[in-house]
Design an enzyme around this catalytic site. Structure first.
Site, PDB file in Angstrom:
ATOM      1  N   CYS A 125       0.841  -1.366   0.015  1.00  0.00           N
ATOM      2  CA  CYS A 125      -0.456   0.014   0.156  1.00  0.00           C
ATOM      3  C   CYS A 125       1.172   1.539   0.086  1.00  0.00           C
ATOM      4  O   CYS A 125       1.755   1.547  -0.899  1.00  0.00           O
ATOM      5  CB  CYS A 125      -1.656  -0.347   1.628  1.00  0.00           C
ATOM      6  SG  CYS A 125      -2.115   1.652   1.062  1.00  0.00           S
ATOM      7  N   ASN A 126       0.837   2.421   1.206  1.00  0.00           N
ATOM      8  CA  ASN A 126       1.280   3.515   1.184  1.00  0.00           C
ATOM      9  C   ASN A 126       2.687   3.116   1.514  1.00  0.00           C
ATOM     10  O   ASN A 126       3.657   4.311   1.757  1.00  0.00           O
ATOM     11  CB  ASN A 126       0.814   4.880   1.704  1.00  0.00           C
ATOM     12  CG  ASN A 126      -0.659   5.117   0.399  1.00  0.00           C
ATOM     13  OD1 ASN A 126      -0.447   5.549  -0.288  1.00  0.00           O
ATOM     14  ND2 ASN A 126      -1.415   5.050   0.682  1.00  0.00           N
TER      15      ASN A 126
END
Length: 255
Positions: A125-126
């Protein structure tokens, strides 16, 4: 080799761990960066898969051993400080962390150093944005969560993959979409690093067999209205990621 426990020993689990890692088993050191605002769903697959591999040493990494709150309401005690982290990890893994954590110079410097030395690097993800801030995406083929895809070219990525599977592999770098991407990236690394037999054992232990009851969590499946609502909800956070990570990456490139 059994990792030292930070709590009262549980004999049943100890026996299981000893059977998984009999004396003489080479340590397999996995560092997972946590911190204020980390997303548990993006690290639990890494912890689960590698935790059931021979020689596993799971290091939950942060600046101090003070409790940090995963979002939402997932209080976690780090096991290893940045300063005590093993010099060469077998795996460095970075789940999504809050933008304030992702833009922290001390965090970026630690990830840059450990990422260059680790045998395998996983971003979920981030967490992939933090890898970019640390200069680890330069020239790489990568992916991340849907709303952060436009950031990756500005963080040095050569190619941004916007569709297909949950994980993109480029050399020793494994970048993944949220949640189940952490399981899939960890299983792929286990297969290469430890062999098919141990990877398949971990696969069985966690009984990895996803059957999404609402279909895949994609923009196409969600539909325009839900996708636009999600984009609106997270837009401010994406801007914060953009400002901090791109400034850090640009500063490294100019340094």
């Amino acid at each position: 080799m059994m990792q030292k426990s930070h709590s009262q020993p549980l004999p049943s689990y100890q026996r299981f761990a000893q059977a998984m890692s009999p004396p003489g088993t080479r340590p397999f050191r996995v560092g997972i960066v946590i911190g204020p605002g980390f997303l548990p769903m993006d690290m639990v697959g890494i912890q689960a898969v590698f935790g059931f591999c021979p020689g596993a040493e799971i290091h939950l990494l942060w600046k101090s051993l003070d409790l940090v709150e995963g979002f939402p309401a997932w209080w976690t005690k780090p096991t290893t400080t940045f300063s005590d982290c093993p010099e060469e990890l077998d795996v460095l893994a970075v789940p999504m962390l809050a933008p304030e954590t992702t833009s922290d110079p001390e965090v970026i410097a630690f990830v840059a150093k450990q990422g260059r030395q680790a045998k395998y690097v996983i971003g979920v993800c981030n967490g992939v944005v933090l890898l970019g801030a640390a200069g680890l995406l330069k020239g790489k083929r990568v992916t991340t969560s849907v709303n952060s895809l436009p950031l990756l070219n500005k963080l040095g990525a050569a190619e941004v993959v916007t569709s297909g599977g949950s994980v993109v592999v480029d050399g020793n770098l494994y970048t993944a979409r949220p949640s189940i991407g952490s399981f899939e990236a960890a299983l792929m690394v286990a297969d290469i690093a430890l062999g098919r037999e141990f990877a398949e054992l971990a696969n069985l232990v966690v009984e990895y067999d996803p059957h999404p009851p609402l279909g895949p969590g994609t923009v196409e499946n969600a539909g325009k209205a839900i996708a636009e609502n999600y984009s609106s909800l997270i837009a401010d956070m994406i801007q914060e990621y953009s400002r901090g990570a791109i400034a850090a990456y640009t500063g490294q490139a100019q340094g």
